[in-house]
Design a protein around this motif. Sequence first.
Motif, mmCIF file in Angstrom:
data_model
loop_
_atom_site.group_PDB
_atom_site.id
_atom_site.type_symbol
_atom_site.label_atom_id
_atom_site.label_comp_id
_atom_site.label_asym_id
_atom_site.label_seq_id
_atom_site.Cartn_x
_atom_site.Cartn_y
_atom_site.Cartn_z
ATOM 1 N N ASP A 255 0.828 -1.198 0.000
ATOM 2 C CA ASP A 255 0.000 0.000 0.000
ATOM 3 C C ASP A 255 0.870 1.259 0.000
ATOM 4 N N ASP A 256 0.187 2.396 0.038
ATOM 5 C CA ASP A 256 0.926 3.659 -0.022
ATOM 6 C C ASP A 256 1.827 3.865 1.187
ATOM 7 N N GLY A 257 1.510 3.175 2.261
ATOM 8 C CA GLY A 257 2.349 3.295 3.442
ATOM 9 C C GLY A 257 3.526 2.354 3.448
ATOM 10 N N GLY A 258 3.694 1.605 2.356
ATOM 11 C CA GLY A 258 4.823 0.698 2.264
ATOM 12 C C GLY A 258 4.602 -0.627 2.957
ATOM 13 N N ARG A 259 3.350 -0.932 3.302
ATOM 14 C CA ARG A 259 3.067 -2.197 3.968
ATOM 15 C C ARG A 259 2.776 -3.261 2.922
ATOM 16 N N TRP A 260 3.471 -4.380 3.023
ATOM 17 C CA TRP A 260 3.281 -5.500 2.098
ATOM 18 C C TRP A 260 2.307 -6.502 2.692
ATOM 19 N N THR A 261 1.487 -7.067 1.828
ATOM 20 C CA THR A 261 0.558 -8.106 2.255
ATOM 21 C C THR A 261 0.536 -9.232 1.225
ATOM 22 N N LEU A 262 0.164 -10.401 1.689
ATOM 23 C CA LEU A 262 -0.170 -11.515 0.811
ATOM 24 C C LEU A 262 -1.691 -11.569 0.727
ATOM 25 N N VAL A 263 -2.202 -11.705 -0.489
ATOM 26 C CA VAL A 263 -3.630 -11.525 -0.719
ATOM 27 C C VAL A 263 -4.156 -12.676 -1.569
ATOM 28 N N ASP A 264 -5.382 -13.120 -1.280
ATOM 29 C CA ASP A 264 -6.080 -14.029 -2.179
ATOM 30 C C ASP A 264 -6.442 -13.235 -3.424
ATOM 31 N N ALA A 265 -5.847 -13.615 -4.550
ATOM 32 C CA ALA A 265 -5.988 -12.799 -5.752
ATOM 33 C C ALA A 265 -7.416 -12.750 -6.277
ATOM 34 N N ALA A 266 -8.203 -13.761 -5.969
ATOM 35 C CA ALA A 266 -9.570 -13.783 -6.485
ATOM 36 C C ALA A 266 -10.503 -12.912 -5.670
ATOM 37 N N THR A 267 -10.281 -12.867 -4.374
ATOM 38 C CA THR A 267 -11.246 -12.193 -3.506
ATOM 39 C C THR A 267 -10.720 -10.896 -2.902
ATOM 40 N N GLY A 268 -9.422 -10.757 -2.860
ATOM 41 C CA GLY A 268 -8.844 -9.604 -2.180
ATOM 42 C C GLY A 268 -8.679 -9.811 -0.691
ATOM 43 N N ASP A 269 -9.083 -10.967 -0.203
ATOM 44 C CA ASP A 269 -8.912 -11.243 1.229
ATOM 45 C C ASP A 269 -7.424 -11.273 1.574
ATOM 46 N N VAL A 270 -7.072 -10.611 2.651
ATOM 47 C CA VAL A 270 -5.669 -10.602 3.077
ATOM 48 C C VAL A 270 -5.331 -11.946 3.707
ATOM 49 N N ILE A 271 -4.314 -12.582 3.181
ATOM 50 C CA ILE A 271 -3.844 -13.847 3.743
ATOM 51 C C ILE A 271 -2.972 -13.562 4.953
ATOM 52 N N ARG A 272 -2.057 -12.616 4.774
ATOM 53 C CA ARG A 272 -1.112 -12.353 5.849
ATOM 54 C C ARG A 272 -0.436 -11.020 5.601
ATOM 55 N N ASP A 273 -0.153 -10.344 6.674
ATOM 56 C CA ASP A 273 0.553 -9.073 6.621
ATOM 57 C C ASP A 273 2.052 -9.347 6.705
#
Lengths: 379, 188
Positions: A253-271
């Motif tokens: 994101d704009d704050g430089g935070r990386w996440t792992l995301v379910d590409a189909a739903t956008g659900d965050v898997i893990r920060d």
Amino acid sequence: MAERLTDLLHHTVDDLPIPHPDATAIAAAGRARRTRRRVGTVAAATAAIAAVGIGGAVVAGLDDRPARNSQVATQDPAGDAYAELGAFSVGEHVIVGDATAELSPAPHHLAQTSVGVVTQQFNGAGGAGGKAFSLVRPDGTVTPLSIPADAWSVSGDPRNARVAWLVPLEKEGRIHVWDVARDKELATLQVDLPGKIPEGGTSGVREIQLDGDFAYVGTDQRTAHRVDWRTGEDRELPFSPVAVHDGVATSFDDGGRWTLVDAATGDVIRDLGRRIETTALSPDGDHVFVVRFDDTRSVASIEPTAGGTPVELPGLTGLSSWSLGGRVVGQVDGQVDGQVDGTSTLRRCDVDGRCDDAPIPWTDEENPLVLPADYLMLG
Amino acid sequence: MASRASRSPTDEQFADLVHTAWPSLYRTAVLLVRDHALAEDLVQTALAKTYGNWSGIRDVGAARAYARRAVVTTATSWFRRRSFRGERPTAELPEPVAETDPRGATGDRIDLLAILAQLPPRQRAVVVLRYYDDLSVEETADLLGITSGTVKSQTSAALDNLRRLLGEGVDLPETIPGKPLTTGGHHG
């Protein structure tokens, strides 16, 4: 009378007793796979399987590893070498598995596909001309591709013989998908990309990602799309993907935070957190290579997508990539341990942290660095 | 336009898929891995993958094709991981030995599973997909993620090996260098 092969195949198995499948247990295992990819742990997945394993059928080996040893061995040494050793280039030398091809001028981008690496070169002096693409196969053969010159950067699908690229237009983009094995276009789709594209040139557009039937495109203006390139169905995403493999995406994101995301739903898997130099997803989406800023240095590690203890990979930097078989391949940092000049050493590490080193014979003052496959320049 | 599958299948949808696809997938898996228990594991894994990736499948009808692809790719993955643990491939097939006599111990029935097990995995896959599952060269190439030319060459090599292993007992399709192979299916 001689039997036909087809008839013989059918006679061999058509009358076999068929074990009864336990759909409930299999579904539970499928849910466990999803859970493991999102927020769960391997232990949670095992518990989920155990909780429903009541039926007549036994669900085993669902962690994608054979439950029993198979009796066969592969006889595709070049393909195996490519999967295991990965791909990279040094100057005009392009290394795919254990084969080396020479391309002039030197390629500046390598995209891994299931059948080999698509290289991109500048045509003409100073890169003034168009770009030239070739497929370098694991046996070292080079096949020029007729991908048009307006493809400014291509992204490969590690599980298929395909690449894709995005042509940015005014407020929209055109997605191209190309079969590199047959050297022909598979699809062209128009996608709305709000804003003036490109703003500040093509560097304002995130590289397209190709994952099976889906292409992911986005801009730094925070619009991103998931497009089924076979049907044209287009869905706007609530996140901006950097890389997508097997339904798992990395995003920041704009704050430089990386996440792992379910590409189909956008659900965050893990920060994954902040202070991250770069990330790279394994081709199966099960692991992520992360280079974090420490107080004094960068630390590279492999982490399971679902979470768990990171495995540190000393000596590797962000200039690394995954082989199709699941090893991280990169040039050893010349300053590792403060004493070894490792600029001509290539290190390959598996997800358990076991590493092998090999010399790189082509590095010199003119070409001191290895270009990893799929190395992504963020605009 | 094809309808989009929901994010997760309903229990009924998935149970329908399992029960309708299972027999065919199981038979294909047996041909690929020979061992019945391993074949069962393989199909279970493939269907679990199908469930896990349901949101990435275009429609319910595509799920069956996805599952078949998962059977083949998972089998390939298993073979590859085994080779990664130090088992190197051999350049040539071994000569047939007594235990793999195509007619078996009784001499009256060809043990095709034993014969297939002697083929390299990719050759075995193209034989099964083309001559059992009745896929075209292009469909086989798409499913395996390789070129049509590779499918043809692998098919040709596989048929040569089968010809040597099976002897005269089986009518194998003709392979003429440089010419397209005939389709193998008997369903048309």
